[in-house]
Design a protein around this motif. Sequence first.
Motif, PDB file in Angstrom:
ATOM      1  N   UNK A 105       7.153 -13.791  -5.307  1.00 18.24           N
ATOM      2  CA  UNK A 105       6.445 -13.472  -4.203  1.00 18.24           C
ATOM      3  C   UNK A 105       7.082 -12.141  -4.132  1.00 18.24           C
ATOM      4  N   UNK A 106       5.600 -11.766  -3.630  1.00 22.74           N
ATOM      5  CA  UNK A 106       5.669 -10.416  -2.451  1.00 22.74           C
ATOM      6  C   UNK A 106       5.592 -10.535  -1.361  1.00 22.74           C
ATOM      7  N   UNK A 107       6.798  -9.858  -1.030  1.00 21.55           N
ATOM      8  CA  UNK A 107       7.293  -9.999   0.577  1.00 21.55           C
ATOM      9  C   UNK A 107       6.134  -8.159   1.357  1.00 21.55           C
ATOM     10  N   UNK A 116       3.011   0.958  -8.050  1.00 23.62           N
ATOM     11  CA  UNK A 116       4.420  -0.361  -8.466  1.00 23.62           C
ATOM     12  C   UNK A 116       5.380   0.341  -9.047  1.00 23.62           C
ATOM     13  N   UNK A 117       6.559   0.469  -8.662  1.00 21.60           N
ATOM     14  CA  UNK A 117       7.400   0.420  -8.929  1.00 21.60           C
ATOM     15  C   UNK A 117       8.470  -0.359  -8.838  1.00 21.60           C
ATOM     16  N   UNK A 118       9.448  -0.319 -10.260  1.00 21.43           N
ATOM     17  CA  UNK A 118      10.656  -1.326 -10.744  1.00 21.43           C
ATOM     18  C   UNK A 118      12.052  -0.210 -10.180  1.00 21.43           C
ATOM     19  N   UNK A 140      17.266  -5.679  -9.916  1.00 15.43           N
ATOM     20  CA  UNK A 140      16.160  -4.230 -10.370  1.00 15.43           C
ATOM     21  C   UNK A 140      14.969  -5.074  -9.465  1.00 15.43           C
ATOM     22  N   UNK A 141      14.417  -4.485  -8.816  1.00 16.57           N
ATOM     23  CA  UNK A 141      12.829  -5.565  -7.451  1.00 16.57           C
ATOM     24  C   UNK A 141      12.087  -3.926  -7.363  1.00 16.57           C
ATOM     25  N   UNK A 142      11.009  -4.130  -7.663  1.00 13.88           N
ATOM     26  CA  UNK A 142       9.679  -4.378  -7.419  1.00 13.88           C
ATOM     27  C   UNK A 142       9.114  -3.895  -5.614  1.00 13.88           C
ATOM     28  N   UNK A 143       8.963  -2.180  -5.506  1.00 17.51           N
ATOM     29  CA  UNK A 143       8.132  -2.317  -4.405  1.00 17.51           C
ATOM     30  C   UNK A 143       6.500  -2.220  -5.173  1.00 17.51           C
ATOM     31  N   UNK A 144       5.706  -2.090  -4.208  1.00 20.31           N
ATOM     32  CA  UNK A 144       4.140  -1.856  -4.285  1.00 20.31           C
ATOM     33  C   UNK A 144       3.736  -1.144  -3.245  1.00 20.31           C
ATOM     34  N   UNK A 154       5.351  -1.435   2.407  1.00 24.69           N
ATOM     35  CA  UNK A 154       5.809  -1.563   1.331  1.00 24.69           C
ATOM     36  C   UNK A 154       5.266  -2.985   1.024  1.00 24.69           C
ATOM     37  N   UNK A 155       5.447  -3.895  -0.053  1.00 27.49           N
ATOM     38  CA  UNK A 155       5.166  -4.737  -0.501  1.00 27.49           C
ATOM     39  C   UNK A 155       6.353  -5.473  -1.182  1.00 27.49           C
ATOM     40  N   UNK A 156       7.510  -5.547  -1.780  1.00 33.19           N
ATOM     41  CA  UNK A 156       8.394  -5.642  -1.934  1.00 33.19           C
ATOM     42  C   UNK A 156       8.574  -7.000  -3.330  1.00 33.19           C
ATOM     43  N   UNK A 157       9.377  -7.199  -4.559  1.00 27.34           N
ATOM     44  CA  UNK A 157       9.500  -8.380  -5.016  1.00 27.34           C
ATOM     45  C   UNK A 157      10.713  -8.465  -5.088  1.00 27.34           C
TER      46      UNK A 157
END
Lengths: 93, 93
Positions: B60-62, B33-35, B77-81, B51-54
Amino acid sequence: MITENQYFDGNVKSLGYETTEGKSTIGIINPGEYTFGTAQKEIMHVIEGELFAQLPGETEWKSIKAGSSFEVAADSSFKVKASVQTAYLCQYR
Amino acid sequence: MITENQYFDGNVKSLGYETTEGKSTIGIINPGEYTFGTAQKEIMHVIEGELFAQLPGETEWKSIKAGSSFEVAADSSFKVKASVQTAYLCQYR
């Protein structure tokens, strides 16, 4: 692991990774003409930009635009030309 | 020129290039998981993997599968997993 590769004096660079279906690389090709050899079957997808490919045994150059792909058999060689920096996905499978 | 970048101890690597419409990078994200922060607007396309993105302001993770994309505004900023090595194209434009 993400592997880093470069060819033709850094005019082609790629990053390698693994998928559940086999190895893949994504890369960038600088403007120019290059000859690649294949050890196994490759499916080349153009992501952004455009390639011209001369496939094994052919004399014609075929345009492959973003969103299109071509296949090359194992143990052969093919040529590509680019006039702009072009991003590709190569799937070994 | 093809630029080489790496982030998060080499768990994200990318190659940068120029198109007639603006800069782009292609890269690989290892599982984790990364920001990320954006300096300008980004359009992120998943090439292979998932990817799952917030996205900014969302909880919510999309899921973004291969062939799909999402946009992120500048200066956010956004997060991805990722649960598998995932290839992406990021267009700055």
